[in-house]
Scaffold this motif. Structure first.
Motif, PDB file in Angstrom:
ATOM      1  N   SER A 153      -9.293  28.186  38.168  1.00 19.46           N
ATOM      2  CA  SER A 153      -8.161  27.625  37.423  1.00 19.46           C
ATOM      3  C   SER A 153      -7.155  27.079  38.430  1.00 19.46           C
ATOM      4  O   SER A 153      -7.148  27.471  39.599  1.00 19.46           O
ATOM      5  CB  SER A 153      -7.510  28.727  36.585  1.00 19.46           C
ATOM      6  OG  SER A 153      -6.892  29.662  37.461  1.00 19.46           O
ATOM      7  N   SER A 154      -6.307  26.183  37.984  1.00 22.06           N
ATOM      8  CA  SER A 154      -5.271  25.635  38.865  1.00 22.06           C
ATOM      9  C   SER A 154      -4.452  26.744  39.498  1.00 22.06           C
ATOM     10  O   SER A 154      -4.150  26.721  40.697  1.00 22.06           O
ATOM     11  CB  SER A 154      -4.307  24.744  38.075  1.00 22.06           C
ATOM     12  OG  SER A 154      -4.993  23.630  37.604  1.00 22.06           O
ATOM     13  N   THR A 155      -4.102  27.715  38.690  1.00 20.52           N
ATOM     14  CA  THR A 155      -3.281  28.826  39.181  1.00 20.52           C
ATOM     15  C   THR A 155      -3.994  29.583  40.289  1.00 20.52           C
ATOM     16  O   THR A 155      -3.432  29.858  41.348  1.00 20.52           O
ATOM     17  CB  THR A 155      -2.976  29.795  38.007  1.00 20.52           C
ATOM     18  OG1 THR A 155      -2.609  29.010  36.880  1.00 20.52           O
ATOM     19  CG2 THR A 155      -1.876  30.759  38.385  1.00 20.52           C
ATOM     20  N   ASP A 156      -5.269  29.904  40.039  1.00 16.23           N
ATOM     21  CA  ASP A 156      -6.012  30.661  41.042  1.00 16.23           C
ATOM     22  C   ASP A 156      -6.248  29.822  42.300  1.00 16.23           C
ATOM     23  O   ASP A 156      -6.207  30.337  43.418  1.00 16.23           O
ATOM     24  CB  ASP A 156      -7.356  31.133  40.467  1.00 16.23           C
ATOM     25  CG  ASP A 156      -7.163  32.230  39.419  1.00 16.23           C
ATOM     26  OD1 ASP A 156      -6.039  32.767  39.310  1.00 16.23           O
ATOM     27  OD2 ASP A 156      -8.137  32.548  38.717  1.00 16.23           O
ATOM     28  N   ASN A 174     -15.010  26.812  40.806  1.00 16.52           N
ATOM     29  CA  ASN A 174     -14.177  26.012  39.919  1.00 16.52           C
ATOM     30  C   ASN A 174     -13.094  26.907  39.345  1.00 16.52           C
ATOM     31  O   ASN A 174     -13.122  27.306  38.187  1.00 16.52           O
ATOM     32  CB  ASN A 174     -15.020  25.369  38.811  1.00 16.52           C
ATOM     33  CG  ASN A 174     -14.217  24.355  38.032  1.00 16.52           C
ATOM     34  OD1 ASN A 174     -13.165  23.906  38.486  1.00 16.52           O
ATOM     35  ND2 ASN A 174     -14.678  24.004  36.838  1.00 16.52           N
TER      36      ASN A 174
END
Lengths: 467, 467, 467
Positions: free
Chosen positions: B258-261, B256
């Protein structure tokens, strides 16, 4: 429906008859409960229980986790939030939710324990349903108000010979003292549970070390003082009846470091800045230290390994610890216990009881280890395996390699006081079924089975826990 | 020999009688088949099957792997080479090899499925042997030529209420469309299987991303566009009846990020140059993304974990994928599912169904997880465990902790159309045997058993898959 | 008490009757014992055994480990110290300790083997107790003095058709030669056990390499010479009847290095300075080399994996190797066997038999592997699993995926000569019970069961071991 008097026995007639005969011989034996989590305050104050929901639903993680898994909010079951306050406190409302969902417990040991407790303790022979929820709630609460349902009266009625509770190493044992001072004859003893002062990841660990120093007058900022403080607390617990210590670790890791290395590790740990690896190593080292102390003071060393506690962070934040989110993990005993066993495994003065949550270790690791190391015994199936199928598999998977005499009888391990007779009854029935099967398939003589049935129901627990 | 009408029931008379009574009540229920691999083209075109060998031998990996294990060449069984062409195409020759070696299937579920399919579908009550091979081959082929053996007629005769096939996310679902357009009432639906576009190690992954872009008009070279394309395809599948997605991963790993990762990971993955670790992380991340979409669009998320596909490189090179060389591996769910469960495990809007090939996880990991997480359900035993002993162990190992209501009924998971009734029949019989044993050993009331039998045979699958 | 003639059969009457009928048909078949540890010297010299304690207690690790686990000193059981000398040599004194503690064996296969050996070999139908210890000791010793209790006479009475012993690759096989020269018809053969020269961590490894060079005239300091020396020794063993090699490795690791890499690894290993990783890799490489040689010379390759030998250093130092402190460990076959299987798994000329001590691999790994790879067969349950429950689980966990014909019958694997008939009898009974259960639950036809019973008791072992 009424309970089947031959429940849990083999189906075939001859084996069933023998299981019944074995059971009839041992079903009236006193209960030895050498490991559990009842509250000593109950027996100290002997106040009446007041609410069926508080007795059977709210504190029973087996029950509320199953209902939660089917979408029922823990709040609706009266489970307290992390701050200790419950959103719902109306016992009748909680009981109704429980009754409406009683079918979710089908096939689980909770169904069996509850059915038997309702019947044997409260004389209720109907199955709980939405329709009879209110009536049964009232019947139980009415009973609880009577003198014969007070904790001590139930203790005696349950025919408990000895009952161990579990207290933190920092506990003042006031309730145990109060029980002793009262002159009541019931044997309620404590057990030494030092997680708070041996687990560097336990909440408040460094403060706990300080508190340990205050309690014992030892300098718990030194390795020698810390160990001396343990010895002092163990002696204090022994004076309150303790015959065992209990250690609930995430893994079965043990270490046997040199004094110098152990001291160096402690010097890091005591600062509260241990890495996870250092914390794990320290817990492992402390099992070996506890074993060393046990050789001197005689406490039986219990290791409960393999639970990933509080798996869900959301539930932990909202409701706190121990809310049913404890999940077993794969466990290795062969490598992890080796440092401890190298040091003390063949020492016949010592008794180490190991409990597992990973059944794959039974035939592969634990039975072979217990079947050769004199100091090692197998604890009974517990938690998710404290059940008819779990117990049957335990015997099938361990007996051929470890025999019966490297096991230690049954532990109920419960805080659900009214379920204690039912839990022991399940274990006795399953063991009698197993023995009857051995006899009727030619693997044991009948006279031996009677002796073993008695051993498993009574003698082994008493002997293993030095009660 | 004729099939035993009490097959798979307990041996002891009372339990057998009850199992029979339970089974008689539910054996006529319609089949819910919410996960499988039949070909929708069969039902779209409704052409006759033509060859017993093509129906029972060549496509059935259970059969040809067993014969191969005893030294019989896959060519002799008509299994196509990697280029799609079979060396042997003479159905009668293939059938003879099969018949000569039918004894190799003794003790396997294939023996049971085939025996029942021969009997119930084709009226053949002899065991297949070298001696009767030609006669039975002709009888089956003669039957197949009749109208009542066309796919739709068999579907209706099999009393199938709903049948899910599985299609790649890139599939145009033309056969499903053709079924709908035909006005035929049979409910054949699809399921969303996005391996080709979520697994960076899938053959042609980068081309698949491009094709996904073409299909959806999204820019699948951006993380946002890629996710939007998934949403579009899921909606397309839902319009063709899909109620579930299906994910066959080597492990149960979830992430899960982060969006960035996640976006950064996608930017590597889309180039086709992900490391194995990055590929694995991406598959794990996509399970969580699929869960997020499921909360919105309602698709049930199925995770099939733990198969090492195409274990032998020689067979893979010569015969291609999926030739019986898929071997289960040790699987960890407690750690691997945690990111997904942290994010969505307590979300009651979501339904995640987990399947396993590692039985050791049943009592240790999966039952404890499903017995507390509202979003998580246990898929039935599949593949190597879709068998009487596998099903029995599944119930014995999960019920005490997860109960019945965290399971989802039966999946046949098959491309062997004629075996579908037999497979469901085996599951119904084993479940009735288990329930009868619970009742006759005092662990469940008889009226409850009737209700649970119905739930396991019909209601739970329908409910879990939202059918 | 007398042995139950229906021991180990199902309880229910119909199934019991069928098990009995199946057993009656095969119980008189000759014994094929293709893997074991009896001493060929017994049959070469044919001297009388002289002491019940030396026959039943001192050399039997199943017995002495159980007594040790309950605090009885190994010295008191006559177990020799590491220097080969026993502290206690009085057979009667040893026998008394054994008799006093016979109850510790309740529920174990030792109870069954000993009870049957006492009854069938010595006509003793009482259970051994402290009270009858002396009388039974005298009866057994009196029997042993008679000609009909000499090794060859017992071999014939036991109806052994073929018995394999196991010798080190460096053994001169003098006793086997002496048996052959004697003209006695009993078929006692050897098996090639090269641990001493393939395991870089074996005591004296480098000297063993030198000895191998002396024996064969090969330059065992070169990779080519070392391999040639193996081929020479294998040929020597084959001339003394060997049909198999046997490899007892801590893990199932295999390697298939290039010639260059293998030679480079050997050049390190031969110096005696291999790291643990290099030693492990070398053992793994040698399994593949042995397979390569087996394709040429026809020896069946046996792999016994997963035992942590001599777990306790204290006992190892005092009493030496193999004193009951061998503990199974978690084993991975899917990854570890892959290099070997990639190279030879589909080669139908080769026969690889794999044995396990980790039951979790049976349904997850070994049955799926054996159920597809033509070269791979499953060895029977051994050591801790050579028992009624172990055998039952083996069949339940493997048959549905691997069938019966990827298994190889029974191995007694014992040095306890008098227990050989009892051990085979247990296996035959458990298999007949399993088959009878399949038939009475409709999973196998009765005529098939008779055929399979014969296969499991006799034919498969003979075929798999090329006897």
């Amino acid at each position: 429906m009424p309970l089947d008097e031959n429940r849990l026995f083999p189906l075939e007639g001859t084996a069933r008859g023998l299981a019944r005969a074995l059971y009839d011989q041992i079903s009236g034996l006193p209960i030895i409960s050498p490991h559990g989590h009842t509250d000593p305050r109950w027996f100290a104050e002997n106040n009446a229980f007041t609410d069926a929901a508080q007795l059977f639903v709210t504190p029973d993680h087996y029950v509320f986790r199953m209902l939660f898994s089917q979408g029922i909010d823990l709040d609706a079951l009266g489970v307290p939030r992390a701050d200790g306050r419950a959103e719902v406190t109306d016992g009748r409302a909680i009981w109704r939710v429980f009754a409406q969902n009683f079918h979710l417990l089908r096939g689980t040991p909770s169904w069996l324990w509850l059915t038997q407790a309702f019947a044997d303790v409260f004389g209720i022979h109907e199955r709980l349903t939405a329709a009879n929820a209110d009536a049964l709630y009232d019947r139980i609460n009415d009973s609880l108000a009577k003198p014969e349902f007070r904790p001590r009266a139930l203790f005696e009625r349950f025919n408990i010979e000895a009952l161990a509770t579990t207290e933190s190493a920092l506990d003042d044992l006031r309730w145990h003292q109060m029980i002793r001072d009262s002159g009541w004859k019931g044997r309620v003893i404590t057990a030494y549970r030092p997680d708070a002062i041996v687990d560097p990841e336990f909440a408040g660990f460094t403060q706990n070390l300080a508190a340990l120093g205050d309690l014992t007058g030892e300098d718990t900022m030194t390795w020698a003082g810390y160990l001396a403080a343990h010895r002092a607390r163990r002696a204090f617990f022994i004076r309150h009846g303790a015959t065992s210590s209990d250690h609930g670790h995430p893994t079965a890791r043990t270490e046997n470091l040199s004094s110098t290395d152990a001291e160096a590790l402690f010097d890091i740990v005591k600062t509260g800045r241990a890495t996870p690896e250092q914390a794990d190593a320290f817990r492992g080292q402390m099992l070996t230290e506890m074993a060393r102390m046990s050789v001197d003071d005689g406490l039986v060393l219990q290791i409960h390994a393999g639970s990933w506690r509080n798996h869900n962070p959301g539930v932990l934040a909202k409701f706190g610890r121990d809310k049913g989110f404890d999940i077993p993990t794969r466990t290795d005993f062969v490598r992890n216990l080796k440092p401890l066993l190298d040091a003390f495994g063949t020492d016949t003065r010592l008794s180490i009881i190991v409990f597992m949550l990973d059944e794959t270790t039974l035939s592969r690791e634990l039975a072979p280890l217990a079947g050769v190391y004199p100091a090692l015994k197998l604890g009974p199936p517990w938690w998710f395996f404290d059940s008819p199928e779990g117990m049957r598999r335990f015997r099938e998977l361990t007996t051929e390699t470890a025999g019966f005499y490297n096991t230690v009888g049954f532990n109920d391990d419960t805080r659900a006081f009214c379920s204690i007779p039912a839990r022991h009854d399940v274990a006795r029935r399953v063991d009698c079924a197993f023995l009857a099967t051995l006899v009727t398939t030619g693997r044991l003589d009948e006279d031996e089975a009677y002796e073993v049935a008695h051993d498993l129901a009574y003698r082994l627990a008493k002997q293993a826990y030095r009660l």
